[in-house]
Motif scaffolding. Structure first.
Motif, PDB file in Angstrom:
ATOM      1  N   ALA A 199       0.859  -1.190   0.000  1.00 22.07           N
ATOM      2  CA  ALA A 199       0.000   0.000   0.000  1.00 22.07           C
ATOM      3  C   ALA A 199       0.892   1.236   0.000  1.00 22.07           C
ATOM      4  CB  ALA A 199      -0.915   0.012   1.223  1.00 22.07           C
ATOM      5  N   GLY A 200       0.696   2.093  -0.998  1.00 20.27           N
ATOM      6  CA  GLY A 200       1.447   3.336  -1.102  1.00 20.27           C
ATOM      7  C   GLY A 200       0.547   4.511  -0.793  1.00 20.27           C
ATOM      8  N   ILE A 201       1.050   5.437   0.028  1.00 17.19           N
ATOM      9  CA  ILE A 201       0.259   6.592   0.453  1.00 17.19           C
ATOM     10  C   ILE A 201       0.427   7.735  -0.538  1.00 17.19           C
ATOM     11  CG2 ILE A 201      -0.120   8.265   2.299  1.00 17.19           C
ATOM     12  CD1 ILE A 201       0.902   6.169   4.275  1.00 17.19           C
ATOM     13  N   ASP A 202      -0.681   8.372  -0.864  1.00 19.98           N
ATOM     14  CA  ASP A 202      -0.776   9.526  -1.767  1.00 19.98           C
ATOM     15  C   ASP A 202       0.301  10.556  -1.438  1.00 19.98           C
ATOM     16  OD1 ASP A 202      -1.864  11.456  -3.547  1.00 19.98           O
ATOM     17  OD2 ASP A 202      -3.903  11.081  -2.860  1.00 19.98           O
ATOM     18  N   ALA A 203       1.099  10.961  -2.358  1.00 18.95           N
ATOM     19  CA  ALA A 203       1.189  10.633  -3.761  1.00 18.95           C
ATOM     20  C   ALA A 203       2.507   9.935  -4.094  1.00 18.95           C
ATOM     21  CB  ALA A 203       1.069  11.884  -4.617  1.00 18.95           C
ATOM     22  N   ARG A 204       3.616  10.328  -3.477  1.00 21.87           N
ATOM     23  CA  ARG A 204       4.882   9.663  -3.817  1.00 21.87           C
ATOM     24  C   ARG A 204       4.872   8.202  -3.411  1.00 21.87           C
ATOM     25  NH1 ARG A 204       7.230  14.338  -1.365  1.00 21.87           N
ATOM     26  NH2 ARG A 204       7.368  15.950  -2.920  1.00 21.87           N
ATOM     27  N   GLY A 205       4.087   7.864  -2.404  1.00 16.80           N
ATOM     28  CA  GLY A 205       3.954   6.470  -2.000  1.00 16.80           C
ATOM     29  C   GLY A 205       3.385   5.601  -3.106  1.00 16.80           C
ATOM     30  N   GLY A 225       0.445  -7.041  -5.851  1.00 14.42           N
ATOM     31  CA  GLY A 225      -0.300  -5.881  -6.305  1.00 14.42           C
ATOM     32  C   GLY A 225       0.029  -4.690  -5.433  1.00 14.42           C
ATOM     33  N   VAL A 226      -0.504  -3.535  -5.844  1.00  8.88           N
ATOM     34  CA  VAL A 226      -0.324  -2.308  -5.075  1.00  8.88           C
ATOM     35  C   VAL A 226      -1.688  -1.678  -4.830  1.00  8.88           C
ATOM     36  CG1 VAL A 226       0.060  -0.834  -7.124  1.00  8.88           C
ATOM     37  CG2 VAL A 226       0.969  -0.133  -4.907  1.00  8.88           C
ATOM     38  N   LEU A 227      -1.862  -1.130  -3.651  1.00  9.87           N
ATOM     39  CA  LEU A 227      -3.085  -0.440  -3.271  1.00  9.87           C
ATOM     40  C   LEU A 227      -2.749   1.019  -3.026  1.00  9.87           C
ATOM     41  CD1 LEU A 227      -6.072  -0.376  -2.330  1.00  9.87           C
ATOM     42  CD2 LEU A 227      -5.228  -0.987  -0.042  1.00  9.87           C
ATOM     43  N   ALA A 228      -3.432   1.911  -3.723  1.00 11.06           N
ATOM     44  CA  ALA A 228      -3.227   3.347  -3.525  1.00 11.06           C
ATOM     45  C   ALA A 228      -4.105   3.816  -2.372  1.00 11.06           C
ATOM     46  CB  ALA A 228      -3.576   4.108  -4.806  1.00 11.06           C
ATOM     47  N   VAL A 229      -3.473   4.349  -1.337  1.00  7.55           N
ATOM     48  CA  VAL A 229      -4.191   4.969  -0.222  1.00  7.55           C
ATOM     49  C   VAL A 229      -4.297   6.447  -0.583  1.00  7.55           C
ATOM     50  CG1 VAL A 229      -4.202   5.429   2.252  1.00  7.55           C
ATOM     51  CG2 VAL A 229      -3.239   3.275   1.391  1.00  7.55           C
ATOM     52  N   ARG A 230      -5.526   6.865  -0.953  1.00  5.73           N
ATOM     53  CA  ARG A 230      -5.748   8.187  -1.548  1.00  5.73           C
ATOM     54  C   ARG A 230      -6.156   9.234  -0.532  1.00  5.73           C
ATOM     55  NH1 ARG A 230      -6.732   8.465  -7.079  1.00  5.73           N
ATOM     56  NH2 ARG A 230      -6.054  10.573  -6.606  1.00  5.73           N
ATOM     57  N   LYS A 231      -5.887  10.487  -0.861  1.00  4.37           N
ATOM     58  CA  LYS A 231      -6.441  11.606  -0.113  1.00  4.37           C
ATOM     59  C   LYS A 231      -7.940  11.624  -0.356  1.00  4.37           C
ATOM     60  CE  LYS A 231      -2.227  14.290  -0.435  1.00  4.37           C
ATOM     61  NZ  LYS A 231      -1.518  15.360  -1.117  1.00  4.37           N
ATOM     62  N   GLY A 232      -8.679  12.122   0.617  1.00  5.49           N
ATOM     63  CA  GLY A 232     -10.128  12.124   0.550  1.00  5.49           C
ATOM     64  C   GLY A 232     -10.683  12.814  -0.681  1.00  5.49           C
ATOM     65  N   GLY A 233     -11.778  12.248  -1.213  1.00  2.00           N
ATOM     66  CA  GLY A 233     -12.473  12.849  -2.337  1.00  2.00           C
ATOM     67  C   GLY A 233     -11.935  12.504  -3.707  1.00  2.00           C
ATOM     68  N   LYS A 234     -10.941  11.636  -3.796  1.00  2.00           N
ATOM     69  CA  LYS A 234     -10.331  11.297  -5.089  1.00  2.00           C
ATOM     70  C   LYS A 234     -10.853   9.998  -5.681  1.00  2.00           C
ATOM     71  CE  LYS A 234      -7.480  14.774  -4.828  1.00  2.00           C
ATOM     72  NZ  LYS A 234      -7.596  15.921  -5.697  1.00  2.00           N
ATOM     73  N   LEU A 235     -11.564   9.199  -4.872  1.00  2.00           N
ATOM     74  CA  LEU A 235     -12.070   7.909  -5.332  1.00  2.00           C
ATOM     75  C   LEU A 235     -13.582   7.946  -5.473  1.00  2.00           C
ATOM     76  CD1 LEU A 235     -10.052   5.519  -2.988  1.00  2.00           C
ATOM     77  CD2 LEU A 235      -9.737   5.796  -5.452  1.00  2.00           C
ATOM     78  N   PRO A 236     -14.126   7.185  -6.415  1.00  2.00           N
ATOM     79  CA  PRO A 236     -15.587   7.083  -6.508  1.00  2.00           C
ATOM     80  C   PRO A 236     -16.115   6.249  -5.338  1.00  2.00           C
ATOM     81  CG  PRO A 236     -14.568   5.578  -8.056  1.00  2.00           C
ATOM     82  CD  PRO A 236     -13.457   6.383  -7.447  1.00  2.00           C
ATOM     83  N   PRO A 237     -17.335   6.520  -4.889  1.00  2.00           N
ATOM     84  CA  PRO A 237     -17.892   5.740  -3.786  1.00  2.00           C
ATOM     85  C   PRO A 237     -18.254   4.336  -4.249  1.00  2.00           C
ATOM     86  CG  PRO A 237     -19.460   7.405  -4.555  1.00  2.00           C
ATOM     87  CD  PRO A 237     -18.182   7.602  -5.333  1.00  2.00           C
ATOM     88  N   PRO A 238     -18.354   3.421  -3.309  1.00  8.69           N
ATOM     89  CA  PRO A 238     -18.153   3.584  -1.865  1.00  8.69           C
ATOM     90  C   PRO A 238     -16.675   3.483  -1.496  1.00  8.69           C
ATOM     91  CG  PRO A 238     -18.857   1.347  -2.318  1.00  8.69           C
ATOM     92  CD  PRO A 238     -18.835   2.074  -3.649  1.00  8.69           C
ATOM     93  N   LEU A 261       3.048  -1.160   4.217  1.00  2.89           N
ATOM     94  CA  LEU A 261       2.731   0.255   4.010  1.00  2.89           C
ATOM     95  C   LEU A 261       3.991   1.035   3.674  1.00  2.89           C
ATOM     96  CD1 LEU A 261       0.364   2.228   4.184  1.00  2.89           C
ATOM     97  CD2 LEU A 261       0.727   2.314   6.644  1.00  2.89           C
ATOM     98  N   ILE A 262       3.920   1.852   2.605  1.00  4.39           N
ATOM     99  CA  ILE A 262       5.064   2.653   2.157  1.00  4.39           C
ATOM    100  C   ILE A 262       4.655   4.109   1.996  1.00  4.39           C
ATOM    101  CG2 ILE A 262       6.658   3.101   0.229  1.00  4.39           C
ATOM    102  CD1 ILE A 262       6.773   0.136  -0.273  1.00  4.39           C
ATOM    103  N   ASP A 263       5.525   4.998   2.481  1.00  8.14           N
ATOM    104  CA  ASP A 263       5.362   6.433   2.250  1.00  8.14           C
ATOM    105  C   ASP A 263       6.742   7.023   1.998  1.00  8.14           C
ATOM    106  OD1 ASP A 263       3.978   8.782   1.860  1.00  8.14           O
ATOM    107  OD2 ASP A 263       3.431   9.076   3.956  1.00  8.14           O
ATOM    108  N   ASP A 264       6.754   8.256   1.522  1.00 12.60           N
ATOM    109  CA  ASP A 264       8.038   8.880   1.223  1.00 12.60           C
ATOM    110  C   ASP A 264       8.719   9.430   2.473  1.00 12.60           C
ATOM    111  OD1 ASP A 264       6.104  10.915   1.445  1.00 12.60           O
ATOM    112  OD2 ASP A 264       7.065  12.170  -0.060  1.00 12.60           O
ATOM    113  N   VAL A 265       7.964  10.175   3.303  1.00 16.35           N
ATOM    114  CA  VAL A 265       8.549  10.855   4.449  1.00 16.35           C
ATOM    115  C   VAL A 265       7.738  10.565   5.706  1.00 16.35           C
ATOM    116  CG1 VAL A 265       9.110  13.122   5.443  1.00 16.35           C
ATOM    117  CG2 VAL A 265       9.480  12.714   3.006  1.00 16.35           C
ATOM    118  N   LEU A 266       8.440  10.306   6.804  1.00 16.48           N
ATOM    119  CA  LEU A 266       7.818  10.240   8.122  1.00 16.48           C
ATOM    120  C   LEU A 266       8.167  11.531   8.829  1.00 16.48           C
ATOM    121  CD1 LEU A 266       6.329   8.852  10.452  1.00 16.48           C
ATOM    122  CD2 LEU A 266       8.480   7.720  11.045  1.00 16.48           C
ATOM    123  N   ALA A 267       7.157  12.369   9.023  1.00 16.62           N
ATOM    124  CA  ALA A 267       7.356  13.650   9.715  1.00 16.62           C
ATOM    125  C   ALA A 267       6.671  13.557  11.079  1.00 16.62           C
ATOM    126  CB  ALA A 267       6.814  14.792   8.864  1.00 16.62           C
TER     127      ALA A 267
END
Length: 180
Positions: A62-68, A82-95, A126-132
């Protein structure tokens, strides 16, 4: 790989290619731009290989939006998953399944599709670019677990240790390829 800012070859490549941007997004902030790392063939290959070594045994990445997304897709290809895109809210069709989390200036939401992908019982790395501050990574892990996934660990390319994100995501094990 390193969790302590060590001098591994991976950390050296990341450090050499990371662009430091003063006073962005506001005065006093030293922004670490990983775009040059991902745009460089050696940088991308080095980071992808290191992340894939950490994620071995996963059923899904699972890669987090967007560089993930970029990192997750590359790692999943190496692992044959496979890869699963964890998107910012409002970018995917429901449900969708969503998870809200606090930002320093408000609130945000992460989402994944509620239909078409069954992650229940799957080991999702889970993968992301930066941990802040850790809010995004913690929210993504909660979201995946609430949907039935097993999240054994996470990895990031760069950790900004002074911001305390590692503590916020505990007990999730997080590997950072480099720490500043």
């Amino acid at each position: 790989m390193t969790d302590d800012g060590g001098t591994s070859e991976v950390a050296r490549v990341i450090s050499a290619l990371t662009r430091n941007v003063a006073d962005f997004p506001e005065p006093g902030i030293q922004f670490k731009d990983l775009t040059p790392v991902l745009a460089d063939a050696v940088g991308l290959a080095t980071v992808t290989k290191a992340l894939a070594e950490i994620a071995v045994g996963s059923d899904l990445v699972a890669g987090i939006d967007a560089r993930g997304f970029l990192l997750g897709g590359a790692v999943a290809t190496l692992l044959g998953t496979g890869v699963l895109a964890v998107r910012k809210g409002g970018k995917l069709p429901p449900p969708v399944f969503g998870e809200s989390y606090a930002l320093e200036y408000g609130e945000a939401i992460l989402e994944i599709p509620a239909d078409g992908i069954d992650i229940s019982g799957r080991r999702v790395f889970l993968i992301d670019d930066v941990l802040a501050t850790g809010g995004t990574l913690a929210a993504a892990a909660r979201l995946l677990e609430r949907c039935g996934a097993i999240v054994p660990a996470a990895a990031v390319v760069l950790e900004l240790s002074a911001l305390g994100g590692r503590e916020r995501v505990q007990p999730l094990p997080v590997t950072s390829l480099t720490v500043v």
